[in-house]
Design a protein around this motif. Structure first.
Motif, PDB file in Angstrom:
ATOM      1  N   ARG A 124       0.804  -1.226   0.000  1.00 13.64           N
ATOM      2  CA  ARG A 124       0.000   0.000   0.000  1.00 13.64           C
ATOM      3  C   ARG A 124       0.832   1.268   0.000  1.00 13.64           C
ATOM      4  O   ARG A 124       0.325   2.341  -0.354  1.00 13.64           O
ATOM      5  N   GLU A 169      -5.225  -1.632  -2.721  1.00 13.92           N
ATOM      6  CA  GLU A 169      -5.405  -0.270  -2.220  1.00 13.92           C
ATOM      7  C   GLU A 169      -4.053   0.423  -2.246  1.00 13.92           C
ATOM      8  O   GLU A 169      -3.031  -0.175  -1.903  1.00 13.92           O
ATOM      9  N   ASN A 200      -7.273   6.513  -7.174  1.00  7.46           N
ATOM     10  CA  ASN A 200      -7.598   6.140  -5.784  1.00  7.46           C
ATOM     11  C   ASN A 200      -6.380   6.145  -4.860  1.00  7.46           C
ATOM     12  O   ASN A 200      -6.333   5.382  -3.888  1.00  7.46           O
ATOM     13  N   LYS A 229     -12.904   0.461  -8.923  1.00  6.74           N
ATOM     14  CA  LYS A 229     -12.501   0.223  -7.541  1.00  6.74           C
ATOM     15  C   LYS A 229     -13.539   0.759  -6.562  1.00  6.74           C
ATOM     16  O   LYS A 229     -13.715   0.217  -5.469  1.00  6.74           O
ATOM     17  N   ILE A 244     -10.992   2.079   5.903  1.00  4.87           N
ATOM     18  CA  ILE A 244     -10.317   2.559   4.697  1.00  4.87           C
ATOM     19  C   ILE A 244     -10.426   4.075   4.581  1.00  4.87           C
ATOM     20  O   ILE A 244      -9.449   4.781   4.308  1.00  4.87           O
TER      21      ILE A 244
END
Length: 246
Positions: A124, A169, A200, A229, A244
């Motif tokens: 990530r 992510e 994102n 997504k 998140i």
């Protein structure tokens, strides 16, 4: 197999993690939040020093306990730590610095080949350095100069972006353009153009030999939501979405 640098161990534990242990695991009797705290004290982790990002070594045998612990621990190792990637004409490489007796040894490994594909998708937090060199240095290091040198480096940045697009992510994508005997800002910005395909990204950062306006425009592009997504995100339970968003 006690250290992060031995990536073959992770692939071995990945195979072991595919089977459940018949014994009762007392660790799994603890709440998930407590298990995460234990992982943070036991597993390898990164620290930020004046000299850069380095790994503190830790045992990884816990990955072979059972399937659930394997998935939880790999998610923590790859999802919560900082991964340094260096990109030049030769391709992207994972920079592995580790702490040893007050020193910080270092080596590089081809990325993403040094990790299992499933683990690459879990990463990530990326700290990326892109090295732009002049034609003379390019001939010395890569036997390539001029437009071919620029095109080759751009292709490597694009290849890295395709890898990042597969991430479940992206929390942090920090990119620094390092130039060696090269002051062409326009050319440097063209090298980073493939980053505009990323979406994102919660915390993008673009620095180096580029204009502030271009950096801001690229960061704004990277934070845009991907419809695909976003649809996947809405399928998650509300509690997970809250984590998140936070």
């Amino acid at each position: 197999m006690a250290h992060l640098e031995e990536e073959d161990a992770f692939k071995h534990y990945h195979q072991l993690g595919s089977s459940n242990s018949p014994r009762q695991c007392l660790l799994l009797a603890l709440p998930f939040e407590l298990r995460v705290q234990i992982y943070s004290h036991v597993l390898p982790k990164t620290v930020r020093l004046e000299r850069g990002i380095a790994w503190q070594r830790g045992p990884t045998a816990i990955l072979a306990t059972n399937r659930q612990i394997y998935h939880e621990t790999t998610q923590w190792i790859y999802g919560e730590n900082d991964f340094v990637i260096e990109v030049d004409f030769g391709g992207p490489r994972f920079r592995y610095n580790w702490l040893a007796y007050g020193l910080m040894p270092s080596k590089t490994k081809s990325f993403p080949d040094c990790f299992a594909t499933c683990h690459v998708k879990q990463i990530r937090k990326y700290y990326i350095s892109v090295e732009q060199v002049d034609s003379y240095t390019g001939m010395v290091k890569y036997n390539c100069a001029g437009k071919g040198l620029t095109a080759g480096l751009t292709n490597q940045v694009e290849a890295l972006c395709k890898i990042l697009e597969q991430a479940l992510e992206l929390h942090t994508v920090s990119v620094a353009l390092r130039t060696i005997n090269c002051r062409n800002t326009t050319l440097g910005q063209a090298l980073l153009e493939p980053l505009s395909t990323l979406r994102n990204v919660r915390h993008p950062s673009i620095t180096g030999s580029i204009t502030l306006d271009y950096a801001k425009a690229l960061e704004d592009s990277m934070t845009c939501l991907s419809l695909e997504k976003t649809a996947h995100l809405l399928k998650l339970p509300l509690e997970l979405r809250g984590d998140i968003y936070g």
